[in-house]
Design an enzyme around this catalytic site. Structure first.
Site, mmCIF file in Angstrom:
data_model
loop_
_atom_site.group_PDB
_atom_site.id
_atom_site.type_symbol
_atom_site.label_atom_id
_atom_site.label_comp_id
_atom_site.label_asym_id
_atom_site.label_seq_id
_atom_site.Cartn_x
_atom_site.Cartn_y
_atom_site.Cartn_z
ATOM 1 N N GLY B 13 7.721 -1.979 -9.972
ATOM 2 C CA GLY B 13 7.476 -2.033 -8.536
ATOM 3 C C GLY B 13 7.239 -0.604 -8.054
ATOM 4 O O GLY B 13 7.388 0.322 -8.824
ATOM 5 N N CYS B 14 6.832 -0.360 -6.809
ATOM 6 C CA CYS B 14 6.413 0.995 -6.469
ATOM 7 C C CYS B 14 6.144 1.258 -4.991
ATOM 8 O O CYS B 14 6.222 0.376 -4.174
ATOM 9 C CB CYS B 14 5.122 1.335 -7.182
ATOM 10 S SG CYS B 14 5.162 0.994 -8.911
ATOM 11 N N ALA B 15 5.779 2.526 -4.700
ATOM 12 C CA ALA B 15 5.268 2.912 -3.384
ATOM 13 C C ALA B 15 3.919 3.581 -3.581
ATOM 14 O O ALA B 15 3.711 4.277 -4.577
ATOM 15 C CB ALA B 15 6.216 3.911 -2.733
ATOM 16 N N GLY B 184 4.728 6.407 -6.320
ATOM 17 C CA GLY B 184 6.101 6.559 -6.806
ATOM 18 C C GLY B 184 6.455 5.289 -7.548
ATOM 19 O O GLY B 184 6.177 4.197 -7.070
ATOM 20 N N ASN B 210 0.922 -0.977 -6.670
ATOM 21 C CA ASN B 210 2.279 -1.494 -6.524
ATOM 22 C C ASN B 210 2.225 -2.983 -6.785
ATOM 23 O O ASN B 210 1.475 -3.686 -6.126
ATOM 24 C CB ASN B 210 2.779 -1.218 -5.100
ATOM 25 C CG ASN B 210 4.076 -1.947 -4.795
ATOM 26 O OD1 ASN B 210 4.786 -2.360 -5.701
ATOM 27 N ND2 ASN B 210 4.372 -2.092 -3.511
#
Ligand code: SF4
Ligand code: SF4
Lengths: 500, 365
Positions: B13-15, B184, B210
């Site tokens: 998962g992410c930004a 990120g 993401n």
């Protein structure tokens, strides 16, 4: 009784406390296993005539009947089983080829049962098909390599194709091998559920031309019932080269089954044997197949997809690749467990390979050659339920054919005696007393119900995997894991082992 | 031993965040670092990175290769390979500074190259096809070497760590670009391999992403038919190649690519005017295997602009905003307001509805 040395296969048990001697069973059994003894004024049975079709059991108003396997009478022997011994008795008595109906029933591995599906947890959400759209729409037909646009407008013309609401079609079963009522049931069910049924090699009865939009017309080696009107009546054409139940051999519909309706539909004289040669006598090579494909396209003005059906044999992948290059719009692969109206027992039980391996091999091969996107693959044989469908699609099929499962939905009880013409369920017979037992309206309803039920189940499983359109499952072998399979099997199936 | 990306498939998962100036005016990396740093909690320190367009104006017509080397042999092998195929007009170690949050990683080098004419005519390939092929070859055959980016006048900077630390490590405040994207990462498990961080790139394309797509297996096997090697086994890599196939190889319009990847539902297609219905049906029919199924939000960068896109049912957050000549996209609105407190417009794009920012004068990405 003549001395054929045969003992009964089944035991008919009649509970005399329940039997009221109404003779329903006598009238129901076309095998004449039950009869009324006028002197004794009671119904009696002959075990050796019973094929365990369960018709009398279901119809008996007092549930007085049950059918059991005849208690083991041969001394146990792993090599010489009762079945092997009896086959020899039969051949010693007749000198003939052993004939049978329905698909291979031997305990070969069933690969569907060795593959497990995936589901989403945490990192991507599963989807609830009751709340979110879930798309099963499927196209069968040829596709160009890429789409071209000019000033934002599509200029590529797509070849003709079949559009399905579910990835399930009814397999080829000819009129002759099954009854007109069975054909009617499947045709109506197809129309109702937005899918297709296949005439098989026996032509299309005139009453069924109205279902042409949902019909695949077959062209087989006997060319029965084939004329321009027939070719243009359907939505697609399928050239039948082989059948999973009997790869490499033709077909034989005995004259007794060729009544006037079958004769008219097949375009052959009443009462004559309808013999399909083993090969098409105009196809001895891949170039010939190419010509037939294009003759049929010419005959239908390039308006219908033309597919080719082959049996899954050892080098099925290379053959399929040749067929794709010969211009077929779809390829049907029929596995060694596929059903049949009649086949030589030895061929049925020992020729061909499992559909799961064949399908995986073909899909892999076409991808390696970069041509999988151009043709559609329909996988046929041994699909028993919706999870088999999902697994077939994850292995690489565009859609699946169901035959046996469709007949079971119409009432078939898998007695495997389709070749005798005495199907007590009105399916694999032309005897008017038997065919009227299958009401086409009820049949259509039941076949349609089956498709609908599977559709719901497929959506549930797709949603569980976090997928909302079937194309994202197609060939997505990461959704499969193998259990109890050798490395070699896993390799051919192109899947990982469970836990990997 | 933990397997690294390419040997195993690792979901994460992410930004994400992106900024562009439509007039092509360049600005430093400080804003993008601030934006992604604000979304610190969406990452877990196991990967961060940036893509920047317009950073090498003195080498604008050269392919800029950013390379990771695990050891000296890898570097020697790649340089030998470069000299065989390219005219190398410049090379140096990518400047870095010591940062607490970034552990030891590979050597990072960059090269400014042009394909040798005779190689192109020998293989009858366009420059882009030739370079793409070599990128695959390096990643595939030279152990310990990894191509971080290979486009013109652009570069990717990534590492294992939080993105703000990665930005500091690479001294991104010293670069000036007209498009910046950032990422990120929150992988569910990873041995911490630098190559596995985003952005993922090929030629001019860069993707920060993401989500986790359930269609990966289908996408991958379709792409492989066109010669793509999915060495990293990540969604991001697959998405990059989907765009490369459609936009660069098949040359379809951008909207068509978007329709293929985040297709409208059949029920909506049924209500479209006939022309459009036919085209969209053909797109879904043909490019169905490229449909990205499952949650994602991505920012695709190229020299000509950037595009942000959500999956068709919007299972991941994505917000866009404009201010003057600037376009902002980010996983969270706060990631935009942190650097642009008073945007002209702010909106949450619908699922499958792309936010497209093109440089002035450009018609597609
Ligand atoms: S063949 Fe069928 S109908 Fe006849 S006795 Fe056996 S089970 Fe009953
Ligand atoms: S179709 Fe009829 S004869 Fe054939 S297996 Fe089924 S019940 Fe038996």
């Amino acid at each position: 009784m003549s001395l054929d040395l045969l003992t009964p296969e089944f035991l008919i048990e009649r509970d005399r406390n329940r039997c009221i001697d109404c003779q329903v069973c006598v009238r129901q059994c076309a095998n004449e296993a039950h009869s009324f003894d006028a002197e004794e004024e009671k119904v009696v049975s002959k075990d050796e005539k019973c094929v365990a079709c369960q018709r009398c059991v279901v119809m008996c108003p007092t549930h007085a009947l049950s059918i059991r396997r005849f208690p083991l009478e041969f001394r146990e022997n792993a090599l010489w089983t009762g079945r092997t011994i009896k086959d020899i008795y039969k051949q010693a008595a007749t000198g003939g080829i052993l004939s049978t109906g329905m698909g291979n029933d031997k305990p070969y591995p069933i690969y569907w049962d060795h593959m497990l599906l995936n589901a989403s947890q945490v990192t991507n959400p599963s989807i609830d098909p009751l709340r979110e759209p879930m798309e099963l729409k499927t196209f069968i037909g040829r596709k160009p390599e890429k789409l071209e646009f000019k000033e934002g407008k599509l200029i590529t013309k797509l070849p003709p194709r079949m559009e399905l609401d579910v990835p399930i079609l009814f397999s080829a079963m000819s009129f002759g091998s099954i009854s007109l009522n069975a054909h009617k049931s499947l045709a109506r069910a197809s129309q109702q559920e937005g899918t297709f049924w296949n005439t098989g090699e026996g032509g299309l009865h005139k009453d069924l031309y109205q279902y042409g939009g949902n019909t695949i017309v077959q062209v087989a080696s006997g060319r029965f019932g084939v004329d321009p009107e027939y070719l243009n009546a359907g939505a697609a054409i399928e050239i039948k080269i082989g059948q999973g139940a009997k790869p490499g051999i033709g077909g034989h519909l005995p004259g007794e089954k060729v009544n006037w309706e079958v004769s008219e539909t097949r375009m052959i004289p009443e009462g004559t044997d309808a013999i399909s040669p083993a090969p098409h006598h105009d196809i001895y090579s891949i170039e010939d197949l190419h010509q037939l494909i294009f003759s049929l396209k010419e005959a239908t003005n390039y308006k219908k997809p033309v597919g080719v059906k082959i049996a899954a044999v050892h080098n099925v992948a290379a053959i399929a690749s040749g067929i794709a290059r010969a211009g077929a719009d779809f390829i049907t692969i029929d596995g060694f467990r596929g059903g049949t109206g009649s086949a030589p027992l030895r061929t049925r039980d020992s020729v061909g390979i499992p559909i799961e391996l064949a399908l995986a091999a073909v899909d892999t091969r076409l991808r390696d050659e970069g041509i999988r996107g151009l043709v559609s693959i329909i996988s046929a044989s041994s699909i028993r339920n919706s999870s088999d469908v999902v697994k077939a699609i994850a292995l690489g099929a565009d859609a699946v054919y169901i035959g046996t499962a469709a007949l079971i939905s119409l009432g078939c009880h898998m007695c495997q005696k389709c070749n005798t013409g005495k199907c007590n369920w009105g399916i694999a017979t032309q005897d008017p007393n038997l065919t009227k037992r299958l009401n086409p309206e009820i049949g259509a309803e039941r076949a349609a119900n089956l498709i609908r039920a599977w559709k719901h189940e497929i959506k549930e499983m797709l949603g569980g995997m976090g997928i909302n359109a079937l194309e994202s499952l197609r060939g997505n072998r990461l959704m499969l894991r193998g259990v109890w399979l050798s490395d070699r099997d896993l390799n051919i199936l192109g899947i990982k082992a469970a836990g990997e | 031993m933990l397997l690294r990306e390419g040997e195993i498939r690792i979901p994460s998962g992410c930004a994400i965040s992106g900024i562009m100036n439509k007039k092509g005016q360049v600005f430093s990396g400080e804003d993008i670092i601030k934006s992604i740093a604000l979304m610190h909690d969406r990452s877990n320190g196991l990967g961060g990175g940036f893509a920047a367009y317009g950073i090498y104006p003195e080498y604008a017509e050269h392919y800029a290769f950013h390379m990771f080397y695990d050891d000296v042999t890898a570097k020697e092998d790649v340089e030998h390979f470069f000299h065989l195929n390219f005219v190398v007009d410049g090379s140096d170690r990518v400047p870095t500074r010591k940062v607490k949050g970034i552990g030891s990683g590979p050597e990072v080098w960059r090269y400014f190259v042009k394909p040798k004419e005779e190689k192109l005519s020998e293989l009858e390939l366009s420059e882009d096809d030739f370079v793409a092929r070599l990128v695959f070859e390096i990643n595939d055959t030279i152990p310990g070497a990894f191509v971080v980016s290979s486009g013109k006048n652009m570069g990717a900077f990534k590492a294992v760590g939080y993105p703000e630390d990665v930005g500091e490590y690479y001294k991104l405040e010293e670069y000036k670009a007209y498009i910046w994207t950032a990422h990120g990462r929150f992988p569910t498990n990873t041995p911490g391999w630098w190559g596995g961080a985003h952005p993922f790139t090929l030629l001019d394309w860069s993707i920060v992403h993401n989500g986790e797509i359930s269609s990966y297996g289908a996408n991958k096997r379709y792409l492989e038919m066109f010669g793509y090697k999915l060495a990293l086994q990540t969604d991001t890599e697959a998405i990059t190649y989907c765009f490369d196939l459609l936009l660069r190889q098949h040359k379809v319009p951008l909207e068509v690519a978007v329709t293929a990847l985040a297709a409208p539902f059949w029920s909506d297609i049924a209500r479209m005017p006939e022309d459009q219905r036919e085209a969209v049906t053909a797109i879904r029919n043909l490019y169905g295997p490229l449909l990205l199924n499952g949650p994602f939000s991505i920012i695709l960068g190229s020299r000509k602009g950037m595009m942000a896109l959500n999956d068709r049912v919007k299972l991941r957050s994505l917000v866009a905003a404009t201010k003057g000549d600037f376009l902002y996209v980010s996983s969270e609105e706060s990631g935009i307001r942190e650097i642009c407190p008073d945007p002209d417009t702010v909106w949450a794009p619908k699922g499958g509805e792309p936010v497209i920012g093109l440089l002035e004068g450009e018609e597609t990405l």
